[in-house]
Design a protein around this motif. Structure first.
Motif, short mmCIF file in Angstrom:
data_model
loop_
_atom_site.label_atom_id
_atom_site.label_comp_id
_atom_site.label_asym_id
_atom_site.label_seq_id
_atom_site.Cartn_x
_atom_site.Cartn_y
_atom_site.Cartn_z
N ARG A 74 -23.27 -26.20 23.30
CA ARG A 74 -23.94 -25.96 22.02
C ARG A 74 -25.05 -24.93 22.17
O ARG A 74 -25.19 -24.01 21.35
N PRO B 225 -22.72 -28.68 11.04
CA PRO B 225 -21.89 -27.58 11.55
C PRO B 225 -20.60 -28.13 12.16
O PRO B 225 -20.50 -29.31 12.50
N ARG B 226 -19.60 -27.26 12.26
CA ARG B 226 -18.39 -27.60 13.01
C ARG B 226 -18.17 -26.49 14.03
O ARG B 226 -17.68 -25.41 13.72
N ARG B 227 -18.59 -26.77 15.27
CA ARG B 227 -18.53 -25.79 16.36
C ARG B 227 -17.40 -26.16 17.31
O ARG B 227 -17.37 -27.26 17.84
N ASN B 228 -16.49 -25.22 17.49
CA ASN B 228 -15.36 -25.40 18.40
C ASN B 228 -15.20 -24.18 19.28
O ASN B 228 -15.48 -23.06 18.84
N MET C 280 -14.60 -18.55 20.07
CA MET C 280 -15.53 -19.50 19.48
C MET C 280 -15.34 -19.48 17.97
O MET C 280 -15.26 -18.41 17.36
N VAL D 205 -17.07 -21.16 14.62
CA VAL D 205 -18.20 -21.94 14.10
C VAL D 205 -18.17 -21.91 12.58
O VAL D 205 -18.27 -20.84 11.96
N LYS D 206 -18.04 -23.10 11.99
CA LYS D 206 -18.13 -23.23 10.53
C LYS D 206 -19.54 -23.74 10.20
O LYS D 206 -19.86 -24.90 10.48
N ASP E 169 -18.96 -30.70 18.14
CA ASP E 169 -19.54 -31.56 17.11
C ASP E 169 -18.50 -32.58 16.68
O ASP E 169 -17.29 -32.34 16.80
N THR F 34 -23.51 -21.55 22.65
CA THR F 34 -22.93 -21.06 21.39
C THR F 34 -24.00 -20.49 20.48
O THR F 34 -23.86 -19.40 19.93
N ASP F 35 -25.08 -21.23 20.30
CA ASP F 35 -26.16 -20.76 19.44
C ASP F 35 -26.76 -19.46 19.98
O ASP F 35 -27.11 -18.56 19.21
N LYS G 234 -18.00 -17.78 11.95
CA LYS G 234 -18.40 -17.02 13.13
C LYS G 234 -17.33 -17.19 14.19
O LYS G 234 -17.12 -18.28 14.72
#
Length: 254
Positions: A31, A211-214, A108, A110-111, A143, A34-35, A68
Motif C-alpha cells: 500500500r 479505495p480498491r487497490r490491486n 497496478m 487503483v480505483k 484492500d 502504491t501510494d 490509476k
C-alpha cells in the motif's frame, strides 16, 4: 499453499481465489509503495487516467471516473518484485501452470473512492495472445474488495470457449455480456484471485468511500509462445519457478 482439489477447480472453472497469500505487514508495504508510485507519477509527465473508453456507460458518467493504472510496477518498487516471486505465489503457480513459470508483466490498478472506473467484461487474450493459453492473471488485493467498491467478477468456465471477438479488441459487447452475468469474487486484503486469460471478467464502478487497490501479475509457461509480437517490454521473461527450457538472448527494447 493450495490443494489438488483447488487446482482442479481452477482448471474446470478458469479461476481460483486463494485466501491469505500475503500477511498484513506485506500488504501494508505494498500500500505504501502504491501510494508513493502514484505520487511520483503525478509529478511526472506520464501521469494519466486509464479509464476504459466506450459505450458501456453514458458519456457524462464516464468522464467523471478515474482509474490509476501503471504497468510493470516491479520496475518502480522492489516490494512488488518480492511479491511476484513470493514463495506462496510460487507454490500456487506451479500447481496452476507447471514447474516452469515466467512473468509476462505486472500492473497496478487503483480505483479511488466514489469515482473509481469500471472494467467492462473482457478476456485478456486479445492483448497478448499465446499459442497454448497457459497465461493467467494473479490479482493481489491490497484492500478488502466487494461489489460496493468494484470487486472482480468472473464468468466461470468461459476459458473453455477459447478466444471470443471483442469490440475494438478491448471489451465484449456489454449488452451481451453485462457485469451482472459475472460471479462476484469478494476478497480480503492479502487474498489473490487467479484466473486464466481466456476467462471473461470485469468489475463495476467503485461507489464506496473506500479505495480498491490491486496489483495484477500476468504469468505464463516459458514454452508457450506468443502468436503476435505485442505487449513486449524490456524486462519480460523473469523466471519465478523452475527454468526456461529454451535458451535465448534477451535484449532490451530500443
Amino acid at each position: 499453499m493450495i490443494t489438488q482439489q483447488q487446482a482442479d477447480f481452477y482448471r474446470e472453472n478458469g479461476y481460483l481465489l486463494v485466501k491469505g497469500v500475503f500477511n498484513k505487514e506485506e500488504i501494508e508495504q505494498m500500500r505504501i509503495a502504491t501510494d508513493a508510485i502514484i505520487e511520483r507519477a503525478a509529478k511526472s509527465k506520464f501521469d494519466q487516467s486509464s479509464t476504459w473508453q466506450g459505450d458501456y456507460l453514458p458519456p457524462e458518467q464516464l468522464k467523471k471516473l478515474v482509474l490509476k493504472g501503471f504497468h510493470d510496477v516491479h520496475y518502480h518498487d522492489a516490494v512488488f518484485t518480492r511479491a511476484l516471486c513470493h514463495p506462496n505465489m510460487a507454490a500456487i503457480l506451479t500447481k496452476l501452470i507447471g514447474p516452469n513459470v515466467q512473468v509476462h508483466h505486472s500492473k497496478m490498478l487503483v480505483k479511488p473512492p466514489e469515482n473509481g472506473a469500471a472494467f467492462p467484461m473482457h478476456q485478456d487474450h486479445p492483448y497478448f495472445p499465446h499459442a497454448n493459453h497457459s497465461m493467467l492473471a494473479a490479482s493481489i488485493h491490497m484492500d478488502d474488495s466487494d461489489m460496493e467498491n468494484g470487486c472482480l467478477c468472473v464468468i466461470p468456465k468461459t476459458h473453455l470457449e477459447g478466444p471470443i471477438p471483442h469490440v475494438g479488441s478491448h471489451y465484449l459487447n456489454h449488452k451481451e455480456y453485462p457485469i451482472s452475468m459475472g460471479t462476484p469474487c469478494p476478497a480480503s486484503a492479502g487474498d489473490v484471485l487467479f484466473f486464466n486469460y481466456l476467462t471473461i471478467h470485469g468489475s463495476d464502478v467503485n461507489r464506496s468511500k473506500r479505495p480498491r487497490r490491486n496489483v495484477l501479475v500476468q504469468y505464463r509457461d516459458p514454452e508457450d509462445p506468443p502468436t503476435e509480437d505485442v505487449h513486449v517490454n524490456w524486462g519480460q521473461g523473469l523466471m519465478v519457478c523452475g527454468h526456461n527450457p529454451t535458451f535465448k538472448e534477451y535484449k532490451g527494447a530500443h
